[in-house]
Design a protein around this motif. Structure first.
Motif, PDB file in Angstrom:
ATOM      1  N   GLU A 239       0.816  -1.218   0.000  1.00  0.00           N
ATOM      2  CA  GLU A 239       0.000   0.000   0.000  1.00  0.00           C
ATOM      3  C   GLU A 239       0.846   1.263   0.000  1.00  0.00           C
ATOM      4  O   GLU A 239       0.510   2.252  -0.658  1.00  0.00           O
ATOM      5  CB  GLU A 239      -0.930  -0.020   1.216  1.00  0.00           C
ATOM      6  CG  GLU A 239      -1.949   1.101   1.226  1.00  0.00           C
ATOM      7  CD  GLU A 239      -2.887   1.006   2.407  1.00  0.00           C
ATOM      8  OE1 GLU A 239      -4.111   1.131   2.207  1.00  0.00           O
ATOM      9  OE2 GLU A 239      -2.401   0.799   3.540  1.00  0.00           O
ATOM     10  N   THR A 240       1.969   1.241   0.733  1.00  0.00           N
ATOM     11  CA  THR A 240       2.798   2.447   0.801  1.00  0.00           C
ATOM     12  C   THR A 240       3.428   2.787  -0.545  1.00  0.00           C
ATOM     13  O   THR A 240       3.812   3.932  -0.770  1.00  0.00           O
ATOM     14  CB  THR A 240       3.930   2.268   1.834  1.00  0.00           C
ATOM     15  OG1 THR A 240       4.701   1.096   1.498  1.00  0.00           O
ATOM     16  CG2 THR A 240       3.367   2.126   3.233  1.00  0.00           C
ATOM     17  N   ARG A 241       3.550   1.813  -1.454  1.00  0.00           N
ATOM     18  CA  ARG A 241       4.161   2.054  -2.761  1.00  0.00           C
ATOM     19  C   ARG A 241       3.168   2.588  -3.787  1.00  0.00           C
ATOM     20  O   ARG A 241       3.574   3.028  -4.862  1.00  0.00           O
ATOM     21  CB  ARG A 241       4.799   0.767  -3.293  1.00  0.00           C
ATOM     22  CG  ARG A 241       6.016   0.289  -2.525  1.00  0.00           C
ATOM     23  CD  ARG A 241       7.185   1.223  -2.712  1.00  0.00           C
ATOM     24  NE  ARG A 241       8.380   0.752  -2.023  1.00  0.00           N
ATOM     25  CZ  ARG A 241       9.532   0.481  -2.637  1.00  0.00           C
ATOM     26  NH1 ARG A 241       9.631   0.620  -3.935  1.00  0.00           N
ATOM     27  NH2 ARG A 241      10.569   0.085  -1.945  1.00  0.00           N
ATOM     28  N   ILE A 242       1.866   2.511  -3.491  1.00  0.00           N
ATOM     29  CA  ILE A 242       0.874   2.916  -4.489  1.00  0.00           C
ATOM     30  C   ILE A 242      -0.089   3.979  -3.958  1.00  0.00           C
ATOM     31  O   ILE A 242      -1.148   4.225  -4.545  1.00  0.00           O
ATOM     32  CB  ILE A 242       0.068   1.694  -4.983  1.00  0.00           C
ATOM     33  CG1 ILE A 242      -0.611   0.975  -3.807  1.00  0.00           C
ATOM     34  CG2 ILE A 242       0.958   0.735  -5.764  1.00  0.00           C
ATOM     35  CD1 ILE A 242      -1.572  -0.118  -4.244  1.00  0.00           C
ATOM     36  N   GLU A 243       0.265   4.632  -2.854  1.00  0.00           N
ATOM     37  CA  GLU A 243      -0.620   5.632  -2.260  1.00  0.00           C
ATOM     38  C   GLU A 243      -0.949   6.746  -3.255  1.00  0.00           C
ATOM     39  O   GLU A 243      -2.108   7.153  -3.390  1.00  0.00           O
ATOM     40  CB  GLU A 243       0.017   6.213  -1.000  1.00  0.00           C
ATOM     41  CG  GLU A 243       0.057   5.255   0.175  1.00  0.00           C
ATOM     42  CD  GLU A 243       0.814   5.806   1.367  1.00  0.00           C
ATOM     43  OE1 GLU A 243       0.521   5.374   2.492  1.00  0.00           O
ATOM     44  OE2 GLU A 243       1.703   6.680   1.164  1.00  0.00           O
TER      45      GLU A 243
END
Length: 304
Positions: A239-243
């Motif tokens: 999730e942190t890579r596609i926020e």
């Protein structure tokens, strides 16, 4: 051999920085005559006048300004070299080898490396961006001082660092989204899945749901992300890579009835914590602090 010593350049710099021989002598604990002799000797050896009198003071000549500017680089390099030597004498490593799984939050990784560089600018860092068993294999081979991985390492004690949430996503115009209903794994099986290859050389394994009839395997998470944004498949992504992509509408979570979100605990593992040097421990501390800071920033952003 150089005709002018480093000490002579240091004395010239002191005279200039303190506005004269008397004040410089007090600052560096030398007699004014010693400084005067060193500077005159320097001028004699170079055949260039570097200082000129202005009343009771002295100032750099044009040639002196140029030479001292270059000399300060030598002085700074010398001080840095001595600092490195003293740290090495105290047991500081010359290099830290770090294997970080690509799913680790990029913001935390950047913060940690920045903080580490401020404290240990002379220590080299080798960063390996691993996938699945890649970092663990480096640990077993003794090729990494620190490993961040979501895979358990037999014979090593890992320290919980962060929980990474994976979200099943695809481009908003992907065929799966066009179905307009809740999805199950049978729907996914009919479409292309994008996965990242295990970076281990000997004991690579597959992980997660991998039952799509079509599957493209890439070597880096960024490649998978680029393909997702082009509508070339679906994938579970940290999730942190596609926020940003989720906010901008470039990617959209798949409406799976179950299994759309997975959580993976990421651990910090020392090759040998007792024998690790101060730089390795400082890197571990920087990683812990960066994770806490990023979590705090995310909580503030969510409250806003």
């Amino acid at each position: 051999m150089s005709r002018v010593t480093l000490a002579q350049w240091q004395m010239l710099a002191a005279v200039v920085d303190h506005g004269g021989f008397a004040r410089a002598a007090e600052a560096v604990h030398k007699s004014p005559s010693t400084l005067n002799h060193a500077v005159h000797k320097l001028e004699e050896q170079l055949g260039v006048q570097v200082l000129e009198p202005v009343g009771r003071q002295v100032r750099l000549t044009e040639a002196g300004e140029l030479l001292l500017r270059r000399a300060r680089q030598l002085i700074e390099s010398s001080e840095s070299l001595e600092d490195v030597a003293s740290r090495l004498a105290a047991g500081l490593e010359a290099e830290v080898v770090l294997a970080i799984d690509q799913v680790f939050p990029a913001a935390a990784q950047a913060k940690a490396l920045e903080r580490f560089s401020e404290t240990y600018p002379q220590v080299r860092v080798q960063l390996f961006e691993s996938v699945l068993n890649g970092g663990i294999e480096m640990l077993y081979d003794g090729r990494a001082d620190l490993v961040i991985s979501g895979i358990e390492a037999q014979g090593f004690l890992g320290e919980p660092l962060v929980m990474v949430k994976f979200v099943a996503v695809a481009h908003p115009t992907h065929a799966l989204h066009r179905l307009g209903r809740s999805l199950d794994l049978r729907d996914l099986a009919q479409h292309r899945q994008l996965v990242v290859r295990d970076s281990a050389l000997r004991q690579s394994t597959n992980a997660g749901w991998l039952k799509a009839e079509q599957r493209w395997t890439v070597s880096h998470l960024n490649t998978s992300l680029d393909m997702l944004k082009r509508g070339l498949g679906f994938a579970w992504m940290p999730e942190t890579r596609i926020e940003q992509e989720l906010r901008d509408g470039q990617l959209k979570p798949l409406p799976l009835a179950a299994g759309s979100i997975r959580e993976v605990p990421i651990q910090l593992i020392f090759r040998d914590q007792d024998r690790a040097g101060p730089a390795a421990h400082a890197m571990a501390a920087a990683l812990r602090q960066a994770v806490r800071e990023c979590a705090f920033e995310d909580s503030i952003a969510s409250n806003e």
